[in-house]
Design an enzyme around this catalytic site. Sequence first.
Site, mmCIF file in Angstrom:
data_model
loop_
_atom_site.group_PDB
_atom_site.id
_atom_site.type_symbol
_atom_site.label_atom_id
_atom_site.label_comp_id
_atom_site.label_asym_id
_atom_site.label_seq_id
_atom_site.Cartn_x
_atom_site.Cartn_y
_atom_site.Cartn_z
ATOM 1 N N ALA A 29 44.071 44.028 28.776
ATOM 2 C CA ALA A 29 44.423 42.930 29.810
ATOM 3 C C ALA A 29 44.375 43.299 31.086
ATOM 4 O O ALA A 29 44.323 44.562 31.457
ATOM 5 C CB ALA A 29 45.611 42.283 29.376
ATOM 6 N N ASN A 30 44.118 42.374 32.146
ATOM 7 C CA ASN A 30 44.628 42.630 33.626
ATOM 8 C C ASN A 30 45.970 42.552 33.916
ATOM 9 O O ASN A 30 46.519 41.556 33.236
ATOM 10 C CB ASN A 30 43.599 41.745 34.439
ATOM 11 C CG ASN A 30 42.205 42.096 34.727
ATOM 12 O OD1 ASN A 30 41.651 42.804 33.897
ATOM 13 N ND2 ASN A 30 41.577 41.713 35.481
ATOM 14 N N ARG A 31 46.603 43.125 35.185
ATOM 15 C CA ARG A 31 47.952 42.879 35.373
ATOM 16 C C ARG A 31 47.551 41.602 36.224
ATOM 17 O O ARG A 31 47.136 41.346 37.026
ATOM 18 C CB ARG A 31 48.071 43.713 36.381
ATOM 19 C CG ARG A 31 49.192 44.744 36.182
ATOM 20 C CD ARG A 31 49.561 45.423 37.199
ATOM 21 N NE ARG A 31 49.211 47.096 37.045
ATOM 22 C CZ ARG A 31 49.932 47.745 36.204
ATOM 23 N NH1 ARG A 31 50.987 47.088 35.787
ATOM 24 N NH2 ARG A 31 49.627 48.914 35.995
#
Length: 224
Positions: A29-31
């Site tokens: 995932a991305n932050r």
Amino acid sequence: AAPKPLAGRHALVTSGPTHEPIDPVRYIANRSSGKQGHAVAAALADLGARVTLVTGPVTLSDPSGIETIKVETAAEMLAACRRALPADIFVAAAAVADWRVAGEADRKLKKDGGLPPPLRLAENPDILATLAAAGPDRPHLVIGFAAETNDVVAYARAKLARKGCDWIVANDVSPATGTFGGDSNTVHLIRRDGGEEAWPPLAKAEVARRLARAVAARFAPAAP
Ligand code: C5P
């Protein structure tokens, strides 16, 4: 009552990260906290727009009075956005994962004492570029976000052109700024027609209110 300059308009907003499964228990995932995207959705609704919020997994509660569609992956986010069209306004505030895992496992991968499993990645669709090129379905005003750590405005302008959007909200996310997960944001609003504004450091909610006001001004009927 407060004026509702966006009454009768439909705004579609993406927010949060996407989760791309590796197996049933793991993901990449991305932050992203979703704070900025959720705030934009709420600010557009405050100005009278009907808002559809398509959000990846976040810990925020659903904004009241807004149709909120929860998704996990980029592919699901794109499909939900397409189903939500037509829209007058599209704001892509989600931090979409650029890659998904090719051939995700349908069972939990096991540590078997051998080498760690390799991850093969496949490119995800670009939701912003896709909706900006949606032909007759293209929302009238397409707004992207650009998180950069350096040369913010130059990179953001290139991104605006590459993705075919009308405006881009560019922010500096170098670690010293504390933007990620924080409550404030320092942004530039860059318009395809050349206009460019540098906003002072503002609470994410205030960035959202200013952006919504700029959107409302763009849709205001021309003075007689
Ligand atoms: O290229 P980059 O990811 O930096 O672009 C950021 C902008 O593009 C944001 O508005 C983000 O929501 C959007 N985006 C998207 N789909 C992707 C990647 C980014 O909509 N797959």
